[in-house]
Scaffold this motif. Structure first.
Motif, PDB file in Angstrom:
ATOM      1  N   LEU A  86     111.509  61.582   7.475  1.00 53.75           N
ATOM      2  CA  LEU A  86     112.156  62.871   7.195  1.00 53.75           C
ATOM      3  C   LEU A  86     111.924  63.863   8.328  1.00 53.75           C
ATOM      4  O   LEU A  86     112.811  64.658   8.658  1.00 53.75           O
ATOM      5  CB  LEU A  86     111.657  63.445   5.864  1.00 53.75           C
ATOM      6  N   TYR A  87     110.752  63.810   8.929  1.00 54.30           N
ATOM      7  CA  TYR A  87     110.501  64.681  10.068  1.00 54.30           C
ATOM      8  C   TYR A  87     111.371  64.274  11.253  1.00 54.30           C
ATOM      9  O   TYR A  87     111.835  65.120  12.007  1.00 54.30           O
ATOM     10  CB  TYR A  87     109.016  64.687  10.452  1.00 54.30           C
ATOM     11  N   GLY A  88     111.611  62.974  11.391  1.00 51.98           N
ATOM     12  CA  GLY A  88     112.534  62.498  12.424  1.00 51.98           C
ATOM     13  C   GLY A  88     113.941  63.039  12.202  1.00 51.98           C
ATOM     14  O   GLY A  88     114.614  63.459  13.155  1.00 51.98           O
ATOM     15  N   ILE A  89     114.381  63.048  10.951  1.00 50.58           N
ATOM     16  CA  ILE A  89     115.698  63.608  10.627  1.00 50.58           C
ATOM     17  C   ILE A  89     115.733  65.096  10.956  1.00 50.58           C
ATOM     18  O   ILE A  89     116.679  65.589  11.582  1.00 50.58           O
ATOM     19  CB  ILE A  89     116.049  63.359   9.139  1.00 50.58           C
ATOM     20  N   SER A  90     114.685  65.808  10.547  1.00 48.86           N
ATOM     21  CA  SER A  90     114.656  67.252  10.816  1.00 48.86           C
ATOM     22  C   SER A  90     114.620  67.526  12.316  1.00 48.86           C
ATOM     23  O   SER A  90     115.202  68.511  12.784  1.00 48.86           O
ATOM     24  CB  SER A  90     113.472  67.921  10.107  1.00 48.86           C
ATOM     25  N   ASP A  91     113.966  66.658  13.079  1.00 46.36           N
ATOM     26  CA  ASP A  91     113.916  66.823  14.523  1.00 46.36           C
ATOM     27  C   ASP A  91     115.298  66.646  15.140  1.00 46.36           C
ATOM     28  O   ASP A  91     115.691  67.399  16.036  1.00 46.36           O
ATOM     29  CB  ASP A  91     112.920  65.837  15.140  1.00 46.36           C
ATOM     30  N   GLU A  92     116.045  65.666  14.671  1.00 45.93           N
ATOM     31  CA  GLU A  92     117.410  65.461  15.182  1.00 45.93           C
ATOM     32  C   GLU A  92     118.294  66.658  14.844  1.00 45.93           C
ATOM     33  O   GLU A  92     119.084  67.113  15.675  1.00 45.93           O
ATOM     34  CB  GLU A  92     118.014  64.171  14.637  1.00 45.93           C
ATOM     35  N   ILE A  93     118.159  67.183  13.641  1.00 48.04           N
ATOM     36  CA  ILE A  93     118.929  68.372  13.258  1.00 48.04           C
ATOM     37  C   ILE A  93     118.524  69.548  14.149  1.00 48.04           C
ATOM     38  O   ILE A  93     119.382  70.278  14.658  1.00 48.04           O
ATOM     39  CB  ILE A  93     118.719  68.695  11.765  1.00 48.04           C
ATOM     40  N   HIS A  94     117.230  69.713  14.340  1.00 39.72           N
ATOM     41  CA  HIS A  94     116.707  70.788  15.186  1.00 39.72           C
ATOM     42  C   HIS A  94     117.281  70.692  16.598  1.00 39.72           C
ATOM     43  O   HIS A  94     117.723  71.697  17.176  1.00 39.72           O
ATOM     44  CB  HIS A  94     115.177  70.701  15.191  1.00 39.72           C
ATOM     45  N   GLN A  95     117.298  69.500  17.160  1.00 39.23           N
ATOM     46  CA  GLN A  95     117.816  69.309  18.523  1.00 39.23           C
ATOM     47  C   GLN A  95     119.308  69.618  18.623  1.00 39.23           C
ATOM     48  O   GLN A  95     119.795  70.008  19.686  1.00 39.23           O
ATOM     49  CB  GLN A  95     117.578  67.870  18.986  1.00 39.23           C
ATOM     50  N   SER A  96     120.028  69.449  17.541  1.00 38.11           N
ATOM     51  CA  SER A  96     121.481  69.668  17.583  1.00 38.11           C
ATOM     52  C   SER A  96     121.840  71.134  17.827  1.00 38.11           C
ATOM     53  O   SER A  96     122.978  71.437  18.179  1.00 38.11           O
ATOM     54  CB  SER A  96     122.136  69.173  16.287  1.00 38.11           C
ATOM     55  N   PHE A  97     120.899  72.037  17.669  1.00 34.96           N
ATOM     56  CA  PHE A  97     121.158  73.456  17.887  1.00 34.96           C
ATOM     57  C   PHE A  97     120.965  73.888  19.342  1.00 34.96           C
ATOM     58  O   PHE A  97     121.181  75.045  19.668  1.00 34.96           O
ATOM     59  CB  PHE A  97     120.268  74.308  16.973  1.00 34.96           C
ATOM     60  N   TYR A  98     120.539  72.963  20.188  1.00 35.97           N
ATOM     61  CA  TYR A  98     120.296  73.293  21.593  1.00 35.97           C
ATOM     62  C   TYR A  98     121.314  72.562  22.464  1.00 35.97           C
ATOM     63  O   TYR A  98     121.470  71.348  22.373  1.00 35.97           O
ATOM     64  CB  TYR A  98     118.873  72.887  22.010  1.00 35.97           C
ATOM     65  N   ALA A  99     121.980  73.332  23.334  1.00 39.89           N
ATOM     66  CA  ALA A  99     123.040  72.763  24.179  1.00 39.89           C
ATOM     67  C   ALA A  99     122.501  71.705  25.144  1.00 39.89           C
ATOM     68  O   ALA A  99     123.206  70.759  25.482  1.00 39.89           O
ATOM     69  CB  ALA A  99     123.733  73.873  24.965  1.00 39.89           C
ATOM     70  N   TYR A 100     121.263  71.846  25.560  1.00 37.60           N
ATOM     71  CA  TYR A 100     120.680  70.915  26.529  1.00 37.60           C
ATOM     72  C   TYR A 100     119.966  69.743  25.864  1.00 37.60           C
ATOM     73  O   TYR A 100     119.331  68.941  26.529  1.00 37.60           O
ATOM     74  CB  TYR A 100     119.725  71.656  27.481  1.00 37.60           C
ATOM     75  N   ARG A 101     120.062  69.632  24.550  1.00 37.54           N
ATOM     76  CA  ARG A 101     119.489  68.496  23.810  1.00 37.54           C
ATOM     77  C   ARG A 101     120.614  67.782  23.083  1.00 37.54           C
ATOM     78  O   ARG A 101     121.712  68.322  22.922  1.00 37.54           O
ATOM     79  CB  ARG A 101     118.437  68.963  22.794  1.00 37.54           C
ATOM     80  N   SER A 102     120.346  66.582  22.624  1.00 36.67           N
ATOM     81  CA  SER A 102     121.364  65.867  21.860  1.00 36.67           C
ATOM     82  C   SER A 102     120.731  65.298  20.597  1.00 36.67           C
ATOM     83  O   SER A 102     119.534  65.044  20.542  1.00 36.67           O
ATOM     84  CB  SER A 102     121.956  64.729  22.690  1.00 36.67           C
ATOM     85  N   ALA A 103     121.556  65.117  19.613  1.00 38.34           N
ATOM     86  CA  ALA A 103     121.133  64.502  18.362  1.00 38.34           C
ATOM     87  C   ALA A 103     122.094  63.355  18.084  1.00 38.34           C
ATOM     88  O   ALA A 103     123.302  63.498  18.278  1.00 38.34           O
ATOM     89  CB  ALA A 103     121.172  65.524  17.228  1.00 38.34           C
ATOM     90  N   SER A 104     121.547  62.227  17.659  1.00 35.43           N
ATOM     91  CA  SER A 104     122.439  61.099  17.394  1.00 35.43           C
ATOM     92  C   SER A 104     121.867  60.201  16.299  1.00 35.43           C
ATOM     93  O   SER A 104     120.662  60.187  16.047  1.00 35.43           O
ATOM     94  CB  SER A 104     122.656  60.269  18.663  1.00 35.43           C
ATOM     95  N   TRP A 105     122.773  59.471  15.684  1.00 35.01           N
ATOM     96  CA  TRP A 105     122.367  58.488  14.684  1.00 35.01           C
ATOM     97  C   TRP A 105     121.537  57.383  15.330  1.00 35.01           C
ATOM     98  O   TRP A 105     120.605  56.860  14.721  1.00 35.01           O
ATOM     99  CB  TRP A 105     123.602  57.883  13.999  1.00 35.01           C
ATOM    100  N   PHE A 106     121.886  57.032  16.552  1.00 38.70           N
ATOM    101  CA  PHE A 106     121.151  55.982  17.250  1.00 38.70           C
ATOM    102  C   PHE A 106     119.696  56.388  17.477  1.00 38.70           C
ATOM    103  O   PHE A 106     118.790  55.561  17.389  1.00 38.70           O
ATOM    104  CB  PHE A 106     121.845  55.627  18.560  1.00 38.70           C
ATOM    105  N   ASP A 107     119.465  57.664  17.760  1.00 40.53           N
ATOM    106  CA  ASP A 107     118.090  58.148  17.898  1.00 40.53           C
ATOM    107  C   ASP A 107     117.329  57.983  16.582  1.00 40.53           C
ATOM    108  O   ASP A 107     116.157  57.595  16.567  1.00 40.53           O
ATOM    109  CB  ASP A 107     118.053  59.619  18.331  1.00 40.53           C
ATOM    110  N   LEU A 108     118.005  58.271  15.478  1.00 45.13           N
ATOM    111  CA  LEU A 108     117.357  58.087  14.168  1.00 45.13           C
ATOM    112  C   LEU A 108     117.036  56.616  13.916  1.00 45.13           C
ATOM    113  O   LEU A 108     115.965  56.303  13.372  1.00 45.13           O
ATOM    114  CB  LEU A 108     118.261  58.612  13.046  1.00 45.13           C
ATOM    115  N   VAL A 109     117.935  55.729  14.296  1.00 45.47           N
ATOM    116  CA  VAL A 109     117.678  54.291  14.130  1.00 45.47           C
ATOM    117  C   VAL A 109     116.430  53.902  14.928  1.00 45.47           C
ATOM    118  O   VAL A 109     115.578  53.160  14.433  1.00 45.47           O
ATOM    119  CB  VAL A 109     118.906  53.454  14.552  1.00 45.47           C
ATOM    120  N   LYS A 110     116.318  54.418  16.141  1.00 49.10           N
ATOM    121  CA  LYS A 110     115.124  54.122  16.954  1.00 49.10           C
ATOM    122  C   LYS A 110     113.872  54.701  16.308  1.00 49.10           C
ATOM    123  O   LYS A 110     112.830  54.034  16.265  1.00 49.10           O
ATOM    124  CB  LYS A 110     115.298  54.661  18.376  1.00 49.10           C
TER     125      LYS A 110
END
Length: 138
Positions: free
Chosen positions: A83-107
């Motif tokens: 769940l913290y991994g999910i929240s981290d991906e959501i958090h990153q999606s708010f920054y233009a210089y970061r990316s969030a992806s389903w593949f990152d969650l799979v990893k």
């Protein structure tokens, strides 16, 4: 010994704070390798271990308690890390210089799952005896 146990209890929260802070910064804030492809590959592969480490730290924190560590607690540690991994991906999606992806969650989930397999085997399935003995000494 008491300081060591309290240190293990605080460590997951400090690590979670570090993840949160680093997720707010550009990926090359701390390290940038000369070869951009290698830099990208190494940083992407870190997803495999970043949340696996969080899961292990949560397990170690729970093992310091007087209450017995149960399979349910083990699953809870894995779910908290996921769940913290999910929240981290959501958090990153708010920054233009970061990316969030389903593949990152799979990893992230893959790293957690591998560690879960070994810890469950060591503590509850009579496998990986050395690891089990080490974990029981915490």
């Amino acid at each position: 010994m008491k300081i060591f146990k309290w240190g293990l209890r605080v460590l997951p929260f400090a690590y979670m704070a570090a993840i949160w802070i680093m997720s707010s910064l550009p990926s090359d804030q701390f390290v940038k390798l000369p070869d951009s492809q290698i830099d990208h590959t190494i940083k992407e592969s870190l997803h495999l271990i970043e949340f696996a480490i969080l899961y292990v730290l949560l397990v170690l924190a729970m093992l310091t308690r007087r209450q017995a560590f149960t399979p349910t607690m083990n699953i809870a540690c894995a779910l908290i890390a996921a769940l913290y991994g999910i929240s981290d991906e959501i958090h990153q999606s708010f920054y233009a210089y970061r990316s969030a992806s389903w593949f990152d969650l799979v990893k992230d989930f893959t790293g957690i799952s591998v560690c879960f397999y070994f810890i469950r085997g060591a503590l509850f399935k009579e496998k990986f005896r050395r690891l089990g003995n080490l974990l029981r000494r915490v």
